[in-house]
Design a protein around this motif. Sequence first.
Motif, PDB file in Angstrom:
ATOM      1  N   ALA A 286      23.635 -14.433  96.285  1.00 39.83           N
ATOM      2  CA  ALA A 286      24.842 -15.582  96.020  1.00 39.83           C
ATOM      3  C   ALA A 286      24.642 -16.267  94.377  1.00 39.83           C
ATOM      4  CB  ALA A 286      25.014 -16.427  96.972  1.00 39.83           C
ATOM      5  N   MET A 287      23.285 -16.701  94.350  1.00 37.97           N
ATOM      6  CA  MET A 287      23.024 -17.696  93.389  1.00 37.97           C
ATOM      7  C   MET A 287      22.914 -16.717  92.014  1.00 37.97           C
ATOM      8  SD  MET A 287      22.732 -20.719  94.161  1.00 37.97           S
ATOM      9  CE  MET A 287      21.873 -21.359  92.642  1.00 37.97           C
ATOM     10  N   ARG A 288      22.202 -15.413  92.156  1.00 41.94           N
ATOM     11  CA  ARG A 288      22.304 -14.613  90.961  1.00 41.94           C
ATOM     12  C   ARG A 288      23.811 -14.175  90.351  1.00 41.94           C
ATOM     13  NH1 ARG A 288      18.002 -12.403  93.907  1.00 41.94           N
ATOM     14  NH2 ARG A 288      19.278 -11.021  94.778  1.00 41.94           N
ATOM     15  N   SER A 289      24.741 -14.159  91.467  1.00 43.95           N
ATOM     16  CA  SER A 289      25.986 -13.654  90.955  1.00 43.95           C
ATOM     17  C   SER A 289      26.672 -14.940  90.367  1.00 43.95           C
ATOM     18  CB  SER A 289      26.697 -13.087  92.202  1.00 43.95           C
ATOM     19  OG  SER A 289      26.389 -11.955  92.730  1.00 43.95           O
ATOM     20  N   MET A 290      26.286 -16.153  91.033  1.00 42.49           N
ATOM     21  CA  MET A 290      27.074 -17.292  90.415  1.00 42.49           C
ATOM     22  C   MET A 290      26.514 -17.431  88.890  1.00 42.49           C
ATOM     23  SD  MET A 290      26.750 -19.631  93.625  1.00 42.49           S
ATOM     24  CE  MET A 290      27.203 -21.070  92.886  1.00 42.49           C
ATOM     25  N   ALA A 291      25.328 -17.241  88.840  1.00 40.33           N
ATOM     26  CA  ALA A 291      24.852 -17.300  87.468  1.00 40.33           C
ATOM     27  C   ALA A 291      25.493 -16.341  86.379  1.00 40.33           C
ATOM     28  CB  ALA A 291      23.263 -17.243  87.273  1.00 40.33           C
ATOM     29  N   GLU A 292      25.681 -15.061  86.908  1.00 43.56           N
ATOM     30  CA  GLU A 292      26.081 -14.125  86.196  1.00 43.56           C
ATOM     31  C   GLU A 292      27.533 -14.323  85.726  1.00 43.56           C
ATOM     32  OE1 GLU A 292      25.804 -10.478  88.315  1.00 43.56           O
ATOM     33  OE2 GLU A 292      23.440 -10.503  88.117  1.00 43.56           O
ATOM     34  N   GLN A 293      28.249 -15.089  86.531  1.00 43.30           N
ATOM     35  CA  GLN A 293      29.531 -15.341  86.233  1.00 43.30           C
ATOM     36  C   GLN A 293      30.027 -16.527  85.668  1.00 43.30           C
ATOM     37  OE1 GLN A 293      32.097 -13.397  86.859  1.00 43.30           O
ATOM     38  NE2 GLN A 293      30.944 -11.674  88.016  1.00 43.30           N
ATOM     39  N   GLY A 294      28.821 -17.405  85.664  1.00 45.60           N
ATOM     40  CA  GLY A 294      28.864 -18.648  84.970  1.00 45.60           C
ATOM     41  C   GLY A 294      29.364 -19.748  86.055  1.00 45.60           C
ATOM     42  N   ILE A 295      29.097 -19.619  87.093  1.00 50.65           N
ATOM     43  CA  ILE A 295      29.732 -20.487  88.071  1.00 50.65           C
ATOM     44  C   ILE A 295      28.744 -21.583  88.375  1.00 50.65           C
ATOM     45  CG2 ILE A 295      30.632 -20.577  90.410  1.00 50.65           C
ATOM     46  CD1 ILE A 295      31.333 -17.533  90.357  1.00 50.65           C
ATOM     47  N   PRO A 296      29.203 -22.938  88.193  1.00 50.24           N
ATOM     48  CA  PRO A 296      28.295 -24.145  88.520  1.00 50.24           C
ATOM     49  C   PRO A 296      27.734 -24.091  90.084  1.00 50.24           C
ATOM     50  CG  PRO A 296      30.223 -24.751  87.588  1.00 50.24           C
ATOM     51  CD  PRO A 296      30.355 -23.366  88.027  1.00 50.24           C
ATOM     52  N   PRO A 297      26.587 -24.209  90.307  1.00 47.51           N
ATOM     53  CA  PRO A 297      26.196 -23.939  91.778  1.00 47.51           C
ATOM     54  C   PRO A 297      26.349 -25.275  92.508  1.00 47.51           C
ATOM     55  CG  PRO A 297      24.186 -24.366  90.144  1.00 47.51           C
ATOM     56  CD  PRO A 297      25.534 -24.314  89.293  1.00 47.51           C
ATOM     57  N   THR A 298      27.587 -25.557  92.851  1.00 44.70           N
ATOM     58  CA  THR A 298      27.857 -26.738  93.650  1.00 44.70           C
ATOM     59  C   THR A 298      28.073 -26.324  95.006  1.00 44.70           C
ATOM     60  OG1 THR A 298      30.140 -26.333  93.415  1.00 44.70           O
ATOM     61  CG2 THR A 298      29.363 -27.723  91.765  1.00 44.70           C
ATOM     62  N   PRO A 299      27.775 -27.128  96.090  1.00 37.42           N
ATOM     63  CA  PRO A 299      27.887 -26.775  97.599  1.00 37.42           C
ATOM     64  C   PRO A 299      29.027 -26.029  97.866  1.00 37.42           C
ATOM     65  CG  PRO A 299      27.329 -29.118  97.236  1.00 37.42           C
ATOM     66  CD  PRO A 299      27.647 -28.683  95.922  1.00 37.42           C
ATOM     67  N   THR A 300      30.344 -26.447  97.173  1.00 29.88           N
ATOM     68  CA  THR A 300      31.580 -25.494  97.656  1.00 29.88           C
ATOM     69  C   THR A 300      31.466 -24.196  97.216  1.00 29.88           C
ATOM     70  OG1 THR A 300      32.635 -26.581  95.745  1.00 29.88           O
ATOM     71  CG2 THR A 300      32.984 -27.687  98.005  1.00 29.88           C
ATOM     72  N   ASN A 301      31.116 -23.934  95.807  1.00 28.26           N
ATOM     73  CA  ASN A 301      31.057 -22.655  95.069  1.00 28.26           C
ATOM     74  C   ASN A 301      29.507 -21.846  95.848  1.00 28.26           C
ATOM     75  OD1 ASN A 301      32.956 -23.368  93.326  1.00 28.26           O
ATOM     76  ND2 ASN A 301      31.399 -24.023  91.766  1.00 28.26           N
ATOM     77  N   PHE A 302      28.821 -22.675  96.206  1.00 31.80           N
ATOM     78  CA  PHE A 302      27.646 -21.614  97.076  1.00 31.80           C
ATOM     79  C   PHE A 302      28.445 -21.102  98.220  1.00 31.80           C
ATOM     80  CE2 PHE A 302      24.111 -21.490  99.776  1.00 31.80           C
ATOM     81  CZ  PHE A 302      23.486 -20.593  99.237  1.00 31.80           C
ATOM     82  N   ALA A 303      29.157 -21.923  98.933  1.00 31.08           N
ATOM     83  CA  ALA A 303      29.823 -21.721 100.389  1.00 31.08           C
ATOM     84  C   ALA A 303      30.566 -20.409 100.025  1.00 31.08           C
ATOM     85  CB  ALA A 303      30.394 -22.609 100.806  1.00 31.08           C
ATOM     86  N   ILE A 304      31.077 -20.304  98.920  1.00 31.04           N
ATOM     87  CA  ILE A 304      32.053 -19.152  98.782  1.00 31.04           C
ATOM     88  C   ILE A 304      31.163 -17.937  98.652  1.00 31.04           C
ATOM     89  CG2 ILE A 304      33.720 -18.104  97.194  1.00 31.04           C
ATOM     90  CD1 ILE A 304      34.841 -21.103  96.359  1.00 31.04           C
ATOM     91  N   TRP A 305      30.200 -17.846  97.693  1.00 31.74           N
ATOM     92  CA  TRP A 305      29.380 -16.836  97.357  1.00 31.74           C
ATOM     93  C   TRP A 305      28.492 -16.521  98.618  1.00 31.74           C
ATOM     94  CZ3 TRP A 305      30.450 -13.522  93.490  1.00 31.74           C
ATOM     95  CH2 TRP A 305      31.424 -13.839  92.585  1.00 31.74           C
ATOM     96  N   PHE A 306      27.860 -17.365  99.313  1.00 25.00           N
ATOM     97  CA  PHE A 306      27.148 -16.778 100.257  1.00 25.00           C
ATOM     98  C   PHE A 306      27.861 -16.280 101.621  1.00 25.00           C
ATOM     99  CE2 PHE A 306      24.955 -17.433 104.643  1.00 25.00           C
ATOM    100  CZ  PHE A 306      23.754 -17.701 104.247  1.00 25.00           C
ATOM    101  N   GLN A 307      29.146 -16.637 101.665  1.00 23.81           N
ATOM    102  CA  GLN A 307      30.071 -15.959 102.735  1.00 23.81           C
ATOM    103  C   GLN A 307      30.437 -14.598 102.112  1.00 23.81           C
ATOM    104  OE1 GLN A 307      30.827 -16.940 105.766  1.00 23.81           O
ATOM    105  NE2 GLN A 307      31.547 -14.571 106.019  1.00 23.81           N
ATOM    106  N   TYR A 308      30.684 -14.382 100.813  1.00 26.57           N
ATOM    107  CA  TYR A 308      31.033 -13.305 100.356  1.00 26.57           C
ATOM    108  C   TYR A 308      29.928 -12.205 100.230  1.00 26.57           C
ATOM    109  CZ  TYR A 308      31.660  -9.845  96.377  1.00 26.57           C
ATOM    110  OH  TYR A 308      32.021  -8.383  95.737  1.00 26.57           O
ATOM    111  N   PHE A 309      28.730 -12.440 100.259  1.00 28.48           N
ATOM    112  CA  PHE A 309      27.451 -11.579 100.392  1.00 28.48           C
ATOM    113  C   PHE A 309      27.163 -11.327 101.968  1.00 28.48           C
ATOM    114  CE2 PHE A 309      26.906 -12.261  95.859  1.00 28.48           C
ATOM    115  CZ  PHE A 309      26.908 -11.018  95.385  1.00 28.48           C
ATOM    116  N   ALA A 310      27.467 -12.435 102.642  1.00 30.74           N
ATOM    117  CA  ALA A 310      26.949 -12.346 104.139  1.00 30.74           C
ATOM    118  C   ALA A 310      28.082 -11.310 104.816  1.00 30.74           C
ATOM    119  CB  ALA A 310      27.360 -13.655 104.750  1.00 30.74           C
ATOM    120  N   GLY A 311      29.443 -11.247 104.352  1.00 34.09           N
ATOM    121  CA  GLY A 311      30.118 -10.148 104.919  1.00 34.09           C
ATOM    122  C   GLY A 311      30.907 -10.925 106.017  1.00 34.09           C
ATOM    123  N   GLY A 312      32.102 -10.071 106.457  1.00 36.30           N
ATOM    124  CA  GLY A 312      32.515 -10.441 107.662  1.00 36.30           C
ATOM    125  C   GLY A 312      33.853 -11.124 107.283  1.00 36.30           C
TER     126      GLY A 312
END
Length: 348
Positions: free
Chosen positions: A20-46
């Motif tokens: 999640a953190m690597r993808s956020m860095a690639e996309q230039g997304i600030p690592p805020t708690p809400t943004n991290f929640a989005i990308w963690f769920q994206y990679f966790a699936g379901g």
Amino acid sequence: MDACCDDPDYDYAASIAGRAMRSMAEQGIPPTPTNFAIWFQYFAGGQDDLRNAIDLLIDHNRPFDSKTNQNLFETYIAPKVSAVVTSTSERLHGLMGAAKEFLTTAIADNHSQMQAISEVADQGKSGVDPKALVAQLMNELARAATRATRLEAGFAEKARELDVIRDSLSKSEERARTDTLTGLANRRALDEFLRKAQATADWGEPLSVLLIDIDHFKTFNDSFGHGVGDQVLRLMARVLREKVGAQDLPARYGGEELIAVLPGADLAACTETAERIRRAIAESKITRRSTGEVLPNITISIGVAQYRSGEAIADFIERCDRALYLAKGGGRNRVVTEIELDRADAAS
């Protein structure tokens, strides 16, 4: 996925968080708690709708600006967290208010009834006609019975509503313990089951685990798309459910890895189950739903291990994980047990 602590969730969560953190860095997304929640769920699936939305944005080279990130969070993350809690809280608040009102009414009615009966008794001391007193007393008792019936009906209705809420909470809890894509138990349910099974196994009852990984799944996914990949995972889940016993727990371990915990099964019995699963998958035919195209057969590698009394669950799973990777390194489409792992360790 070598375990490095006693929490079997650690490696999986750390892996997902890293991606999640690597993808956020690639996309230039600030690592805020809400943004991290989005990308963690994206990679966790379901959560297919979230993944489809993000994949669409990436395919069209859309920037993940603050507005887009906020929309993703509010649309796909926040409702999942708050909807059930808010609804249940409101319904319980309403029920408690109604119960309080019923009890207040019951207390007031009881007070009125006692006062009325006291007045009838006072009239009896004054020499009033007994027939009239009996009539008044019967009237007060009838009124009390009517009020009691009304209150009982009201309480019965609220009790039914409470049953509905209890059922809703039970279903919500079940959803919280179930992987959305496969319908299998998720990591939370798996951890709870393992802890209980460990307690029994420490008294001498055998306990074994089989860990499954789909061979070349990334290549398959890249070739045929995530939709077909999801179809494969659902097939895997169905076969796993069919081949394990009612007392066993099939679960999604993470990504394309599935796991089954077999209480009461020794290494030999678990290996037989693993082999049945391997054969069933190898013989399965997968058809692309959109075109009817028959896709290449898939195979799986499986590691099998038996619990050793007193060991940490993380060590138990790690040993099974090592057996799985020995299976993959040995050519895939095979079952490898911890016995072969021990032999490989002794030979190296």
